[in-house]
Write an enzyme that holds these catalytic residues in place. Structure first.
Site, PDB file in Angstrom:
ATOM      1  N   GLU A  31      -5.510   3.641  -4.970  1.00  0.00           N
ATOM      2  CA  GLU A  31      -4.165   4.051  -5.330  1.00  0.00           C
ATOM      3  C   GLU A  31      -3.998   5.531  -5.025  1.00  0.00           C
ATOM      4  O   GLU A  31      -4.729   6.364  -5.541  1.00  0.00           O
ATOM      5  CB  GLU A  31      -3.901   3.800  -6.814  1.00  0.00           C
ATOM      6  CG  GLU A  31      -2.552   4.292  -7.298  1.00  0.00           C
ATOM      7  CD  GLU A  31      -1.391   3.711  -6.489  1.00  0.00           C
ATOM      8  OE1 GLU A  31      -0.689   4.515  -5.826  1.00  0.00           O
ATOM      9  OE2 GLU A  31      -1.207   2.475  -6.510  1.00  0.00           O
ATOM     10  N   PHE A  35      -0.427   4.605 -10.949  1.00  0.00           N
ATOM     11  CA  PHE A  35      -0.737   3.219 -11.266  1.00  0.00           C
ATOM     12  C   PHE A  35       0.533   2.524 -11.747  1.00  0.00           C
ATOM     13  O   PHE A  35       1.352   3.112 -12.461  1.00  0.00           O
ATOM     14  CB  PHE A  35      -1.801   3.151 -12.358  1.00  0.00           C
ATOM     15  CG  PHE A  35      -3.173   2.831 -11.847  1.00  0.00           C
ATOM     16  CD1 PHE A  35      -3.801   1.651 -12.186  1.00  0.00           C
ATOM     17  CD2 PHE A  35      -3.830   3.718 -11.000  1.00  0.00           C
ATOM     18  CE1 PHE A  35      -5.062   1.346 -11.712  1.00  0.00           C
ATOM     19  CE2 PHE A  35      -5.098   3.434 -10.523  1.00  0.00           C
ATOM     20  CZ  PHE A  35      -5.721   2.241 -10.870  1.00  0.00           C
ATOM     21  N   GLY A  36       0.686   1.275 -11.360  1.00  0.00           N
ATOM     22  CA  GLY A  36       1.860   0.515 -11.752  1.00  0.00           C
ATOM     23  C   GLY A  36       2.892   0.378 -10.655  1.00  0.00           C
ATOM     24  O   GLY A  36       3.808  -0.430 -10.766  1.00  0.00           O
ATOM     25  N   THR A  38       5.932   0.993  -7.805  1.00  0.00           N
ATOM     26  CA  THR A  38       7.349   1.358  -7.852  1.00  0.00           C
ATOM     27  C   THR A  38       8.018   0.885  -9.134  1.00  0.00           C
ATOM     28  O   THR A  38       8.729   1.637  -9.800  1.00  0.00           O
ATOM     29  CB  THR A  38       8.077   0.762  -6.630  1.00  0.00           C
ATOM     30  OG1 THR A  38       7.570   1.358  -5.444  1.00  0.00           O
ATOM     31  CG2 THR A  38       9.571   1.021  -6.717  1.00  0.00           C
ATOM     32  N   HIS A 439      27.732 -24.411 -28.481  1.00  0.00           N
ATOM     33  CA  HIS A 439      29.113 -23.949 -28.614  1.00  0.00           C
ATOM     34  C   HIS A 439      29.194 -23.023 -29.819  1.00  0.00           C
ATOM     35  O   HIS A 439      28.670 -23.352 -30.877  1.00  0.00           O
ATOM     36  CB  HIS A 439      30.055 -25.124 -28.798  1.00  0.00           C
ATOM     37  CG  HIS A 439      31.472 -24.710 -29.080  1.00  0.00           C
ATOM     38  ND1 HIS A 439      32.316 -24.264 -28.085  1.00  0.00           N
ATOM     39  CD2 HIS A 439      32.176 -24.635 -30.245  1.00  0.00           C
ATOM     40  CE1 HIS A 439      33.490 -23.948 -28.624  1.00  0.00           C
ATOM     41  NE2 HIS A 439      33.422 -24.163 -29.944  1.00  0.00           N
TER      42      HIS A 439
END
Length: 455
Positions: A31, A35-36, A38, A439
């Site tokens: 990475e 981390f994680g 976008t 409903h």
């Protein structure tokens, strides 16, 4: 050269690939940023947390229509921003720490490039390391696209990667683009007090949506935002804080901040894929088969770097498929991209699944389409909603659902019964008549549309 059994490039949905079933293997995760990916850091999660605050602000502004006396004193942007990212930054740090503390995972904080089939060079600051893997997963995502007139101007601009962390809302925000990222962020900043002007090449906003949704939404926001539709940006001038956007018709737009949201580009061009023999499409997406395999044995790809559906829930599903296929090469699973839903968290919300009416028409399908209004159901009366609608398309002979499109409050939730029906091949009549529909819940706008298909 350091050897690993499995190497994963990218920690968005790529991080989901490695679970405890990999504990007997030597796994590496690469990475170069947060981390994680976008979604956690600069995408769907922070934008939706901000969008919910915008929805609350809009509700207060419109409280008078419900005979409620309320006054919006303002959106405390700095506090809102800090609350959102304080939580998400902690999630990012926790995710990184969890992997770094694992006894079977090695974390490389750097940028990976292929130097050969299944061989990588990882740049770690001023140093680099060569690694190879028996199996490699490419989940390196994408990035905002920036058109030449902006990139070459040498003037500041924001993208979805940066604008959610700004210190204060712009006085006048110019948004380049009319897709879902542009519209969601315009909604957030407008609620925070920014004046919004949108420049979009197409004649309507949210072009890929069903034509009725595009038209209705564009009309709704035309009173809210300054729209320049069917226009292209040809130049960017001025100075920081006093920008001038030059359009192809010679008109000039002034703004203190520019948000560029014209699409995203897969990060495949940063990986030297040709050295590994990995092919891409013309748009940069990595070529994969239904099992998420590239043409190089043992190399998989998932998420925005390869998928035709750049959505987090799709990337997560592809990660599940890759995880299984890595561990079970003799029992491969395929990714099912049928009935993929999507939502736009703006005001009003928009949700869709399946074919648009223009898709059906272009394909020569014999179909029937119905549209019901929120104003036709009791909960719609409670909401005083006069613009929401649910549109459903089905095969004329079989009643098989082909697509659905909802514009209005809670659209992202209301679409789900239709997603389930399309996934399980439940026809419109069965879905309308067999389950009970509460409903007077807002879901009646969906059941009414289904019943109208069979009328």
């Amino acid at each position: 050269m350091r050897h690993h059994d499995v190497i994963v490039i990218g920690t968005g949905s790529g991080n989901m690939v490695v679970d405890d079933s990999f504990a007997g293997l030597d796994v590496a995760i690469v990475e170069e940023d947060l981390f994680g990916g976008t979604c956690l850091n600069v995408g769907c999660i922070p934008s939706k947390m901000l969008a919910y605050a915008a929805e609350v602000a809009d509700s207060v502004r419109g409280a008078g229509r419900y005979d409620v006396d309320a006054e919006l004193r303002g959106v405390r942007w700095t506090e809102l921003r800090d609350r959102v990212f304080r939580r998400l930054d902690a999630e990012e740090a926790e995710g990184r720490a969890g992997r770094e503390q694992s006894d079977f995972v090695t974390v490389y904080s750097g940028h990976a490039r292929f130097v050969g089939p299944k061989k990588l060079q990882i740049e770690l600051g001023e140093e680099s390391i060569a690694v190879e893997g028996d199996q490699i997963v490419i989940a390196a995502g994408g990035r905002p696209s920036v058109p030449p007139p902006v990139a070459e101007a040498g003037l500041p601009y924001e993208t979805s990667d940066t604008i959610m962390r700004i210190d204060s809302p712009p006085r006048r925000l110019a948004v380049l683009g009319g897709g879902y990222v542009a519209i969601e962020l315009a909604h957030v900043l407008a609620a925070a007090g920014s004046e919004i002007v949108i420049v979009e090449q197409a004649d309507q906003l949210l072009g890929p949506q069903d034509e009725a949704i595009c038209q209705a939404f564009t009309e709704l926001v035309s009173d809210r935002y300054e729209l320049h539709l069917g226009r292209e940006l040809t130049g960017l001038e001025g100075e920081p804080g006093a920008l001038r956007l030059i359009l192809d018709d010679g008109s000039v737009i002034e703004a203190d901040t520019l948000l560029v949201a014209v699409g995203r580009t897969p990060n495949s061009d940063n990986l030297d894929l040709e050295k590994a023999g990995i092919s891409t499409y013309d748009d940069g997406r990595i070529v994969v088969d239904e099992y998420q395999r590239t043409e190089v044995d043992g190399v998989y790809a998932l998420g925005d770097i390869c998928t035709p559906y750049p959505l987090k829930h799709v990337a997560n599903r592809e990660a599940e498929v890759v995880a299984h296929n890595l561990r079970n090469p003799d029992d491969l699973r395929a990714t099912d991209h049928n009935a993929v839903p999507a939502a736009v968290f703006t005001s009003p919300q928009i949700a869709s699944v399946g074919a648009t009416e223009q898709d059906c028409r272009d394909a020569g399908r014999d179909y029937v389409a119905t549209s019901t209004q929120y104003a036709e159901v009791a909960y719609g009366w409670a909401m005083e909603d006069s613009t929401g609608s649910c549109k459903v398309l089905a095969d004329r002979d079989t009643g098989r659902l082909l697509g659905a499109h909802i514009l209005g409050p809670q659209a992202a939730t209301l679409i789900q019964p239709l997603v389930v029906a399309m996934t399980l091949d439940i026809d419109a009549r069965t879905l309308a008549e067999q389950p009970y529909w509460i409903h007077p819940a807002l879901t009646e706008v969906v059941s009414n549309a289904l019943r109208d298909l069979n009328a």
